[in-house]
Design a protein around this motif. Structure first.
Motif, PDB file in Angstrom:
ATOM      1  N   ALA A 128       0.826  -1.207   0.000  1.00 46.49           N
ATOM      2  CA  ALA A 128       0.000   0.000   0.000  1.00 46.49           C
ATOM      3  C   ALA A 128       0.861   1.259   0.000  1.00 46.49           C
ATOM      4  O   ALA A 128       0.690   2.141   0.845  1.00 46.49           O
ATOM      5  CB  ALA A 128      -0.936  -0.003   1.210  1.00 46.49           C
ATOM      6  N   PRO A 129       1.797   1.389  -0.953  1.00 42.36           N
ATOM      7  CA  PRO A 129       2.730   2.521  -0.918  1.00 42.36           C
ATOM      8  C   PRO A 129       2.061   3.884  -1.048  1.00 42.36           C
ATOM      9  O   PRO A 129       2.530   4.865  -0.464  1.00 42.36           O
ATOM     10  CB  PRO A 129       3.675   2.249  -2.094  1.00 42.36           C
ATOM     11  N   SER A 130       0.975   3.960  -1.806  1.00 42.17           N
ATOM     12  CA  SER A 130       0.292   5.245  -1.962  1.00 42.17           C
ATOM     13  C   SER A 130      -0.229   5.773  -0.624  1.00 42.17           C
ATOM     14  O   SER A 130      -0.191   6.980  -0.364  1.00 42.17           O
ATOM     15  CB  SER A 130      -0.864   5.110  -2.956  1.00 42.17           C
ATOM     16  N   SER A 131      -0.683   4.868   0.232  1.00 46.27           N
ATOM     17  CA  SER A 131      -1.160   5.263   1.557  1.00 46.27           C
ATOM     18  C   SER A 131      -0.051   5.919   2.367  1.00 46.27           C
ATOM     19  O   SER A 131      -0.305   6.832   3.159  1.00 46.27           O
ATOM     20  CB  SER A 131      -1.696   4.049   2.310  1.00 46.27           C
ATOM     21  N   TYR A 132       1.173   5.446   2.180  1.00 44.47           N
ATOM     22  CA  TYR A 132       2.311   5.989   2.920  1.00 44.47           C
ATOM     23  C   TYR A 132       2.669   7.386   2.418  1.00 44.47           C
ATOM     24  O   TYR A 132       3.033   8.263   3.209  1.00 44.47           O
ATOM     25  CB  TYR A 132       3.509   5.038   2.825  1.00 44.47           C
ATOM     26  N   VAL A 133       2.558   7.591   1.123  1.00 39.51           N
ATOM     27  CA  VAL A 133       2.789   8.934   0.578  1.00 39.51           C
ATOM     28  C   VAL A 133       1.732   9.902   1.104  1.00 39.51           C
ATOM     29  O   VAL A 133       2.041  11.007   1.564  1.00 39.51           O
ATOM     30  CB  VAL A 133       2.792   8.898  -0.960  1.00 39.51           C
ATOM     31  N   GLU A 134       0.479   9.472   1.070  1.00 44.80           N
ATOM     32  CA  GLU A 134      -0.609  10.349   1.493  1.00 44.80           C
ATOM     33  C   GLU A 134      -0.546  10.668   2.984  1.00 44.80           C
ATOM     34  O   GLU A 134      -0.745  11.818   3.400  1.00 44.80           O
ATOM     35  CB  GLU A 134      -1.957   9.699   1.165  1.00 44.80           C
ATOM     36  N   GLN A 137       9.095  17.135  14.092  1.00 45.71           N
ATOM     37  CA  GLN A 137       8.764  16.127  13.093  1.00 45.71           C
ATOM     38  C   GLN A 137       9.415  14.803  13.475  1.00 45.71           C
ATOM     39  O   GLN A 137      10.609  14.736  13.766  1.00 45.71           O
ATOM     40  CB  GLN A 137       9.255  16.583  11.716  1.00 45.71           C
ATOM     41  N   THR A 138       8.619  13.733  13.463  1.00 45.07           N
ATOM     42  CA  THR A 138       9.138  12.412  13.827  1.00 45.07           C
ATOM     43  C   THR A 138       9.676  11.684  12.611  1.00 45.07           C
ATOM     44  O   THR A 138       8.947  11.406  11.663  1.00 45.07           O
ATOM     45  CB  THR A 138       8.051  11.555  14.475  1.00 45.07           C
ATOM     46  N   SER A 139      10.955  11.352  12.653  1.00 45.34           N
ATOM     47  CA  SER A 139      11.605  10.585  11.598  1.00 45.34           C
ATOM     48  C   SER A 139      11.795   9.149  12.077  1.00 45.34           C
ATOM     49  O   SER A 139      11.121   8.687  12.988  1.00 45.34           O
ATOM     50  CB  SER A 139      12.940  11.245  11.235  1.00 45.34           C
ATOM     51  N   HIS A 192      24.912  10.873   7.813  1.00 44.67           N
ATOM     52  CA  HIS A 192      24.883   9.630   7.034  1.00 44.67           C
ATOM     53  C   HIS A 192      23.917   9.804   5.857  1.00 44.67           C
ATOM     54  O   HIS A 192      22.859  10.419   5.984  1.00 44.67           O
ATOM     55  CB  HIS A 192      24.406   8.491   7.939  1.00 44.67           C
ATOM     56  N   PRO A 193      24.253   9.263   4.679  1.00 43.34           N
ATOM     57  CA  PRO A 193      23.327   9.355   3.536  1.00 43.34           C
ATOM     58  C   PRO A 193      21.966   8.748   3.864  1.00 43.34           C
ATOM     59  O   PRO A 193      21.858   7.805   4.659  1.00 43.34           O
ATOM     60  CB  PRO A 193      24.039   8.531   2.447  1.00 43.34           C
ATOM     61  N   LEU A 194      20.929   9.297   3.232  1.00 45.73           N
ATOM     62  CA  LEU A 194      19.572   8.772   3.377  1.00 45.73           C
ATOM     63  C   LEU A 194      19.294   7.809   2.236  1.00 45.73           C
ATOM     64  O   LEU A 194      19.488   8.150   1.065  1.00 45.73           O
ATOM     65  CB  LEU A 194      18.560   9.915   3.372  1.00 45.73           C
ATOM     66  N   VAL A 195      18.839   6.596   2.579  1.00 46.94           N
ATOM     67  CA  VAL A 195      18.607   5.556   1.584  1.00 46.94           C
ATOM     68  C   VAL A 195      17.251   4.910   1.860  1.00 46.94           C
ATOM     69  O   VAL A 195      17.067   4.262   2.890  1.00 46.94           O
ATOM     70  CB  VAL A 195      19.712   4.466   1.619  1.00 46.94           C
ATOM     71  N   GLY A 196      16.328   5.082   0.936  1.00 41.20           N
ATOM     72  CA  GLY A 196      14.993   4.510   1.112  1.00 41.20           C
ATOM     73  C   GLY A 196      14.943   3.079   0.621  1.00 41.20           C
ATOM     74  O   GLY A 196      14.653   2.835  -0.556  1.00 41.20           O
ATOM     75  N   GLN A 197      15.150   2.116   1.516  1.00 43.55           N
ATOM     76  CA  GLN A 197      15.155   0.713   1.114  1.00 43.55           C
ATOM     77  C   GLN A 197      13.763   0.085   1.141  1.00 43.55           C
ATOM     78  O   GLN A 197      13.603  -1.077   0.768  1.00 43.55           O
ATOM     79  CB  GLN A 197      16.105  -0.093   2.009  1.00 43.55           C
ATOM     80  N   SER A 198      12.768   0.839   1.567  1.00 41.43           N
ATOM     81  CA  SER A 198      11.372   0.394   1.529  1.00 41.43           C
ATOM     82  C   SER A 198      10.520   1.614   1.207  1.00 41.43           C
ATOM     83  O   SER A 198      10.949   2.758   1.413  1.00 41.43           O
ATOM     84  CB  SER A 198      10.954  -0.184   2.881  1.00 41.43           C
ATOM     85  N   PRO A 199       9.307   1.416   0.687  1.00 46.20           N
ATOM     86  CA  PRO A 199       8.419   2.561   0.473  1.00 46.20           C
ATOM     87  C   PRO A 199       8.182   3.347   1.765  1.00 46.20           C
ATOM     88  O   PRO A 199       8.055   4.576   1.729  1.00 46.20           O
ATOM     89  CB  PRO A 199       7.130   1.918  -0.046  1.00 46.20           C
ATOM     90  N   TYR A 200       8.129   2.641   2.896  1.00 50.92           N
ATOM     91  CA  TYR A 200       7.994   3.339   4.184  1.00 50.92           C
ATOM     92  C   TYR A 200       9.160   4.297   4.400  1.00 50.92           C
ATOM     93  O   TYR A 200       8.963   5.486   4.696  1.00 50.92           O
ATOM     94  CB  TYR A 200       7.933   2.333   5.333  1.00 50.92           C
ATOM     95  N   ALA A 217      11.236   5.545   2.267  1.00 51.99           N
ATOM     96  CA  ALA A 217      11.216   6.621   1.270  1.00 51.99           C
ATOM     97  C   ALA A 217      10.198   7.694   1.641  1.00 51.99           C
ATOM     98  O   ALA A 217      10.453   8.901   1.488  1.00 51.99           O
ATOM     99  CB  ALA A 217      10.904   6.039  -0.108  1.00 51.99           C
ATOM    100  N   SER A 218       9.034   7.261   2.145  1.00 49.02           N
ATOM    101  CA  SER A 218       8.012   8.242   2.521  1.00 49.02           C
ATOM    102  C   SER A 218       8.459   9.081   3.712  1.00 49.02           C
ATOM    103  O   SER A 218       8.139  10.275   3.797  1.00 49.02           O
ATOM    104  CB  SER A 218       6.686   7.539   2.832  1.00 49.02           C
ATOM    105  N   LYS A 219       9.213   8.483   4.638  1.00 44.94           N
ATOM    106  CA  LYS A 219       9.689   9.243   5.794  1.00 44.94           C
ATOM    107  C   LYS A 219      10.814  10.202   5.401  1.00 44.94           C
ATOM    108  O   LYS A 219      10.929  11.298   5.964  1.00 44.94           O
ATOM    109  CB  LYS A 219      10.149   8.288   6.899  1.00 44.94           C
ATOM    110  N   ILE A 220      11.647   9.800   4.446  1.00 43.42           N
ATOM    111  CA  ILE A 220      12.649  10.735   3.919  1.00 43.42           C
ATOM    112  C   ILE A 220      11.942  11.941   3.308  1.00 43.42           C
ATOM    113  O   ILE A 220      12.305  13.103   3.554  1.00 43.42           O
ATOM    114  CB  ILE A 220      13.551  10.045   2.881  1.00 43.42           C
ATOM    115  N   GLY A 221      10.903  11.666   2.505  1.00 42.06           N
ATOM    116  CA  GLY A 221      10.140  12.757   1.896  1.00 42.06           C
ATOM    117  C   GLY A 221       9.487  13.643   2.932  1.00 42.06           C
ATOM    118  O   GLY A 221       9.473  14.879   2.800  1.00 42.06           O
TER     119      GLY A 221
END
Length: 336
Positions: free
Chosen positions: A96-102, A125-127, A144-152, A154-158
């Motif tokens: 459900a990646p769209s839910s995480y973006v929203e 803001q909670t990271s 440290h570099p940010l690396v989105g290894q899951s849609p979750y 990636a959404s938290k980086i965003g």
């Protein structure tokens, strides 16, 4: 900041960390408005089981973090905001990646835009440590570099970058707190520590689990919420990202063995294929550098090292072993 000056809004107050934070702030004398997810059952999540000394001592606002109008209304009259509302289950983000973006990115946009419009004094803001991906060097600093290894992740980086962009673009007083692997009473059983404890407490001796080799920096919830309160009270971290972690690294397998030892049970771990992440998505190593938290806000973990982990696990085991608490969990199934 004095406890007498201004109401604090806690989004995600019905969740694991959020409910503990509400209790912590109320006990410290703060005026708290708890933003919970609107539902037809009028459930306040874990706040329905709030400690007796804080029940009735906070205001509840039901809404949806994805709606900008309700977010602004919830924030009206609040001086500071602890933004914890988020979808956090990594396995569910695969389906459900769209839910995480929203929820995570748009929800954070709604929070910082409302804060800008209303002129609030602070947004925390909670990271999550998942934004770092597998450690490229340890301990992990905020650089440290940010690396989105899951849609979750990636959404938290965003979400983090959205919040920080408002600080840089409009001077919105944002700070980002980045907890490492918080655990404790009320945590979802999709997380490794509660899933192990709840299975053993329910009488199982063959424990269903995923990958045991990754290492984690487990932080007890009392340390995490104390860090949130210190971030809300301090001006030193404005525009900054701050790690909250112990700096102690332990494998999932060793953690499971420690839990079995503390619960005095001889257990066998059985790999459940459904609990395994895709191989390239698994974060193999996490270990925090917490020196920035100490320098900026004076925070240090009280549950540190192996002794601190043992103490936190004992507190968590005690809570889950209470039948009234255990009955809230479906230990017989894996909920992504």
């Amino acid at each position: 900041m004095s406890a007498a000056t201004g109401k604090i809004l806690v989004t995600g107050a019905d969740g694991f960390i959020g409910s503990h934070l509400v209790e912590n702030l109320v006990r410290a004398g703060y005026d708290v408005r708890a933003f919970v997810f609107y539902n037809s059952l009028s459930s306040w999540g874990w706040l329905d089981r709030a400690a007796p000394d804080v029940r009735g001592q906070f205001e509840v606002f039901a809404g949806d973090i994805r709606d900008p109008f309700v977010v602004e209304e919830a924030m009206r009259g609040c001086a500071r905001v602890a933004h914890l509302a988020s979808l956090i289950a990594i396995p569910y983000s695969y389906v459900a990646p769209s839910s995480y973006v929203e929820t995570n990115i748009t929800g954070t946009l709604n929070v910082v835009q409302a804060a800008r419009s209303l002129g609030v004094e602070r947004v925390v803001q909670t990271s999550t440590s998942e934004t770092y991906g597998t450690a490229q060097s340890v301990p992990i600093t905020e650089e440290h570099p940010l690396v989105g290894q899951s849609p979750y992740a990636a959404s938290k980086i965003g979400a983090d970058q959205m919040a920080l962009s408002y600080y840089l673009s409009f001077g919105t007083p944002v700070t980002v707190i980045r907890p490492f692997n918080t655990f404790g009473p009320r945590q979802s059983a999709r997380a490794v520590i509660p899933t192990v404890i709840s299975q053993i407490a329910a009488g199982k001796r063959e424990i269903q689990l995923g990958n045991q080799s990754p290492t984690r920096d487990f932080s007890y919830v009392a340390d995490t919420v104390r860090g949130f309160r210190m971030m809300l009270e301090s001006d030193a971290a404005l525009g900054e990202v701050v790690n909250l972690g112990t700096g102690f690294e332990i494998s999932i397998g060793d953690t499971v063995r420690l839990i079995g030892e503390l619960m005095q049970q001889d257990i066998k771990v059985v790999t459940d294929e459904s609990r395994l992440r895709p191989s390239a998505s698994e974060v193999e190593r996490l270990c925090a550098d917490n020196s920035k938290a100490k320098r900026l806000i004076g925070w240090e973990p009280q549950f540190a090292g192996i002794d601190g982990l043992r103490h936190g696990l004992s507190e968590t085991i005690s809570w889950f072993s209470d039948p009234a608490n255990l009955e809230a969990y479906k230990h017989e199934r894996y909920n992504i």
